[in-house]
Scaffold this active site. Structure first.
Site, PDB file in Angstrom:
ATOM      1  N   CYS A 299       0.835  -1.209   0.000  1.00 22.53           N
ATOM      2  CA  CYS A 299       0.000   0.000   0.000  1.00 22.53           C
ATOM      3  C   CYS A 299       0.866   1.254   0.000  1.00 22.53           C
ATOM      4  O   CYS A 299       1.390   1.651   1.046  1.00 22.53           O
ATOM      5  CB  CYS A 299      -0.929  -0.004   1.207  1.00 22.53           C
TER       6      CYS A 299
ATOM      7  N   CYS B 272      -0.473   4.173   2.172  1.00 21.02           N
ATOM      8  CA  CYS B 272      -0.296   3.986   3.621  1.00 21.02           C
ATOM      9  C   CYS B 272       1.170   4.190   4.025  1.00 21.02           C
ATOM     10  O   CYS B 272       1.466   4.800   5.047  1.00 21.02           O
ATOM     11  CB  CYS B 272      -0.712   2.582   4.059  1.00 21.02           C
ATOM     12  N   ASP B 273       2.093   3.649   3.238  1.00 24.56           N
ATOM     13  CA  ASP B 273       3.492   3.561   3.684  1.00 24.56           C
ATOM     14  C   ASP B 273       4.472   4.490   2.970  1.00 24.56           C
ATOM     15  O   ASP B 273       5.607   4.641   3.408  1.00 24.56           O
ATOM     16  CB  ASP B 273       3.992   2.112   3.516  1.00 24.56           C
TER      17      ASP B 273
END
Ligand code: NAP
Length: 310
Positions: A136, A139-140
């Site tokens: 992701c 997200c990261d």
């Protein structure tokens, strides 16, 4: 037979599930949407959506999905968090979904549980997951500021997320097993123009190295068999998707990859169970096609319930 808890239970809170919920609630059916984690599905982790009609200058994924959720709730859709473990369709009993600590019964079920990313199963992938191996980018991505990183895959996700990652990373290698991308042409043009992206063609990921965190990957050229090392601080895997249908095994017909087989009206092989969105066998997996599926499934379910009560 006693009245079921809900006219319609929807499994999955992405665009397909939320649209089904909107239509079912407007049809004044008692409807519950069950979502495993947070509402939004893949869209909630998409930075910018450019190909959903009606938003001239694009819209942020989380904003689009929040609008869909609020709109459906305004008409009475109930939403709960829960993990559906099994679907029960016993002949002389109420048809139900079994969650971790309760069972809920339905007249119609709409499966809109979406997909999850494929894993490659290479050395280091599971060991370093969350420590440099990610599925992701939204997200990261911020954890990889000023690092060199690699994205594996050549589809829309790999190219779109690879471009998103250039906001943070010093350089992004896109490692693809062929010499042509699968991604949409407009995404390809942008990626080829992006100075921070370097394509590694005809190559597959052999190994991810690192002890505490990722520090390199081995990629093998499939034409020459030569293995080279790329010094990267992270690797993002975008090598396709698999459906979230484990809880449906033995209940409705699935294809050999586990996607739900439906007709044009979203009927599955079991009357009263419908499927919508990325989870079903279909040509094009987009928000635009998911919302159409959701609307059709809810309408077909309404007709099914009308028929039951006749
Ligand atoms: P995808 O379209 O299936 O692409 C997967 C990519 O991974 C392909 O390039 C494939 O290579 C490669 N791959 C598969 N198995 C591999 C393996 N074992 N080793 C190395 N490479 C491998 O998956 P996706 O990009 O995750 O997209 C999923 C769906 O969502 C698609 O329908 C996509 O169109 C849609 N989506 C749309 C958007 C958008 O419209 N902006 C954004 C994201 C996703 P080959 O090309 O050689 O098969």
């Amino acid at each position: 037979m006693s009245t079921p808890d809900y006219d319609i239970i929807i499994i999955g809170g992405g665009p397909a599930g939320l649209t089904a919920g909107l239509y079912a609630s407007r049809a004044r059916l008692k409807c519950l949407l069950i979502e495993k984690m947070f509402v939004g599905g893949l869209v909630a982790t998409t930075e910018t959506v450019e190909n959903y009609p009606g938003f001239q200058d694009s819209i942020k994924g989380p904003e689009l999905i929040q609008n869909m959720e609020e709109q459906a709730k305004r008409f009475g859709l109930e939403i709960m968090t829960g993990d559906v473990e099994k679907v029960g369709i016993g002949e002389n009993e109420l048809r139900n979904v079994k969650l971790t600590n309760k069972e809920l019964s339905w007249s119609c079920l709409i499966v809109a549980s979406g997909t999850k990313p494929n894993e490659l199963g290479v050395n280091g992938e599971s060991e370093l997951r969350g420590r440099g191996v990610s599925y992701c980018a939204t997200c990261d991505g911020p954890f990889f500021k000023d690092l060199d990183i690699a994205v594996i895959g050549g589809g829309n996700s790999a190219v779109e997320e690879g471009m998103f990652l250039t906001k943070y990373a010093k350089k992004v290698y896109i490692v693809h097993r062929r010499d042509k991308l699968r991604a949409d042409k407009i995404l390809q043009e942008r990626a080829f123009d992006n100075k921070k992206i370097e394509f590694v063609w005809d190559s597959v990921l052999d190994k991810i190295e690192g002890s505490q965190t990722v520090n390199a990957i081995d990629v093998r050229n499939v034409k020459t068999d030569a293995v080279s090392k790329l010094d990267v601080g992270g690797v993002f895997m975008y090598v396709g998707i698999k459906p979230n249908t484990e809880f449906l095994n033995g209940v409705v017909s699935l294809d050999k990859r586990g996607f739900v087989i439906t007709d044009d009206e979203m009927n599955t092989s079991v009357p009263g169970i419908f499927a919508a969105g990325d989870v079903r066998v279909k040509l094009l997996r987009q928000i635009a096609t998911a919302v159409g599926d959701g609307a059709t499934a809810a309408f077909a379910a309404e007709k099914y319930i009308d028929g039951m009560n006749r």
